[in-house]
Design a protein around this motif. Structure first.
Motif, short mmCIF file in Angstrom:
data_model
loop_
_atom_site.label_atom_id
_atom_site.label_comp_id
_atom_site.label_asym_id
_atom_site.label_seq_id
_atom_site.Cartn_x
_atom_site.Cartn_y
_atom_site.Cartn_z
N ASP A 1 0.82 3.71 -2.83
CA ASP A 1 0.84 5.40 -2.50
C ASP A 1 1.77 6.35 -3.23
O ASP A 1 1.34 7.28 -3.98
CB ASP A 1 0.44 5.59 -1.16
N ASP B 1 0.86 -1.05 0.06
CA ASP B 1 -0.03 0.14 -0.06
C ASP B 1 0.85 1.32 0.11
O ASP B 1 0.45 2.22 -0.54
CB ASP B 1 -0.82 0.02 1.06
N GLN B 2 1.97 1.28 0.77
CA GLN B 2 2.89 2.45 0.83
C GLN B 2 3.49 2.81 -0.59
O GLN B 2 3.72 3.77 -0.95
CB GLN B 2 3.84 2.29 1.92
#
Length: 76
Positions: free
Chosen positions: A40, A36-37
């Protein structure tokens, strides 16, 4: 001080040499961020590129990136 590659052939040679050293000293990749990081960060990068294109400053930004890349290669 090394001025770095000045031709495409010099750049290719520098990249080939860097790759050989990297591969000779290879070590396992260690993830430091979650998926997810990473996604992003990709989204933020895409957004910045879109903003730059709309602002008409993409060529300026690409020139800066190219200068930084050439400078980094001169450190090899």
């Amino acid at each position: 001080m090394n001025a770095g590659p000045t031709t495409a052939r010099d750049l290719k040679t520098a990249l080939d040499n860097w790759t050989k050293v990297w591969n000779d000293e290879a070590r396992p990749l260690k993830w430091t961020e979650t998926a997810d990081q990473i996604l992003d960060r990709i989204c933020r990068s895409c957004s910045r590129i879109s903003d730059l294109m709309q602002a008409g400053s993409l060529l300026h930004e690409l020139s800066r990136i190219e200068r930084d890349a050439m400078r980094a290669l001169s450190l090899l």
